[in-house]
Design an enzyme around this catalytic site. Sequence first.
Site, PDB file in Angstrom:
ATOM      1  N   HIS A   1      53.540  40.496  39.616  1.00  0.00           N
ATOM      2  CA  HIS A   1      52.985  40.825  38.609  1.00  0.00           C
ATOM      3  C   HIS A   1      54.783  40.604  37.746  1.00  0.00           C
ATOM      4  O   HIS A   1      55.020  39.731  36.795  1.00  0.00           O
ATOM      5  CB  HIS A   1      51.917  42.377  37.879  1.00  0.00           C
TER       6      HIS A   1
ATOM      7  N   LYS B   1      34.871  47.553  37.110  1.00  0.00           N
ATOM      8  CA  LYS B   1      35.707  47.149  38.427  1.00  0.00           C
ATOM      9  C   LYS B   1      36.018  48.359  38.990  1.00  0.00           C
ATOM     10  O   LYS B   1      36.642  48.208  39.935  1.00  0.00           O
ATOM     11  CB  LYS B   1      36.647  46.027  37.900  1.00  0.00           C
TER      12      LYS B   1
ATOM     13  N   ARG C   1      48.635  32.755  43.682  1.00  0.00           N
ATOM     14  CA  ARG C   1      49.022  33.143  45.365  1.00  0.00           C
ATOM     15  C   ARG C   1      48.620  32.651  46.397  1.00  0.00           C
ATOM     16  O   ARG C   1      49.736  31.502  46.991  1.00  0.00           O
ATOM     17  CB  ARG C   1      48.953  34.622  45.296  1.00  0.00           C
TER      18      ARG C   1
ATOM     19  N   SER D   1      47.048  44.050  43.565  1.00  0.00           N
ATOM     20  CA  SER D   1      47.393  46.136  43.799  1.00  0.00           C
ATOM     21  C   SER D   1      46.534  46.113  44.747  1.00  0.00           C
ATOM     22  O   SER D   1      46.464  47.295  45.035  1.00  0.00           O
ATOM     23  CB  SER D   1      46.029  45.570  42.305  1.00  0.00           C
TER      24      SER D   1
HETATM   25  P1  ADP Z   1      45.423  42.062  41.215  1.00  0.00           P
HETATM   26  O1  ADP Z   1      44.532  43.215  41.001  1.00  0.00           O
HETATM   27  O2  ADP Z   1      44.969  40.229  42.292  1.00  0.00           O
HETATM   28  O3  ADP Z   1      46.842  41.727  42.115  1.00  0.00           O
HETATM   29  P2  ADP Z   1      45.304  41.246  38.749  1.00  0.00           P
HETATM   30  O4  ADP Z   1      44.320  41.145  37.883  1.00  0.00           O
HETATM   31  O5  ADP Z   1      46.236  42.235  37.849  1.00  0.00           O
HETATM   32  O6  ADP Z   1      45.716  41.252  40.008  1.00  0.00           O
HETATM   33  O7  ADP Z   1      46.282  39.808  38.470  1.00  0.00           O
HETATM   34  C1  ADP Z   1      46.697  39.052  37.023  1.00  0.00           C
HETATM   35  C2  ADP Z   1      47.007  37.963  37.035  1.00  0.00           C
HETATM   36  O8  ADP Z   1      48.604  38.166  37.792  1.00  0.00           O
HETATM   37  C3  ADP Z   1      46.503  37.117  38.356  1.00  0.00           C
HETATM   38  O9  ADP Z   1      46.983  35.487  37.059  1.00  0.00           O
HETATM   39  C4  ADP Z   1      46.983  37.128  39.259  1.00  0.00           C
HETATM   40  O10 ADP Z   1      46.374  35.368  40.331  1.00  0.00           O
HETATM   41  C5  ADP Z   1      48.034  37.090  39.491  1.00  0.00           C
HETATM   42  N1  ADP Z   1      49.398  37.684  40.205  1.00  0.00           N
HETATM   43  C6  ADP Z   1      48.681  39.019  40.725  1.00  0.00           C
HETATM   44  N2  ADP Z   1      49.435  39.421  42.478  1.00  0.00           N
HETATM   45  C7  ADP Z   1      50.088  38.291  41.913  1.00  0.00           C
HETATM   46  C8  ADP Z   1      50.970  37.684  42.891  1.00  0.00           C
HETATM   47  N3  ADP Z   1      51.991  38.464  43.922  1.00  0.00           N
HETATM   48  N4  ADP Z   1      52.433  36.443  42.798  1.00  0.00           N
HETATM   49  C9  ADP Z   1      51.396  35.669  41.725  1.00  0.00           C
HETATM   50  N5  ADP Z   1      50.793  36.169  40.826  1.00  0.00           N
HETATM   51  C10 ADP Z   1      50.606  36.966  41.114  1.00  0.00           C
END
Ligand code: ADP
Length: 160
Positions: free
Chosen positions: A18, A42, A91, A129
Amino acid sequence: MTKKGIYPGSFDPIHKGHIDIINRATKLVDKLYIAVADSPHKKPLFQLHERKEMIEKELSSHKNIEVIGFDNLLIDLANDLDAKILIRGLRVVSDFEYEYQMLGMNRQMDSEIETVFLMADAQRQSISSNFVKEIARLGGDISNFTNEFVSSKLKEKFAK
Ligand code: ADP
């Protein structure tokens, strides 16, 4: 004209993937809103206020960022904030399918809002996450994936 962007997500918790995307996005917009989805359905590990606190702590040196919580339609939030650039991170290939659909539906609801997809550095692309939480729950080393403050919050959570 101030160019405003909005980066929505669950951020449960914020990780280095992030942060990589946020650093890139702040180069593209004058002001970036990090919009933290409440998403009680969630069943997040961290409450909304905890997730916001972790992001604020991680990004305290950024001047053009504001962290906000939301539980309404993203397009409505973007319009309320006058933020016309929607930032998403990509990703893996499976992200693409979901993002493609979301973009299509958002565009039908509001064609003025543009979605910009960014990719993190190679070693941060695989971070999610869910995996970070699972590794932390099992007592593994997550220092490659999250910063110190988030790591300590995860340890605290799983010690309970
Ligand atoms: P997650 O819980 O899957 O880590 P979120 O719902 O918090 O992700 O994701 C918020 C945004 O950040 C989404 O657009 C997601 O694709 C992006 N994102 C999450 N992890 C990464 C990563 N490692 N690299 C690039 N973008 C990411």
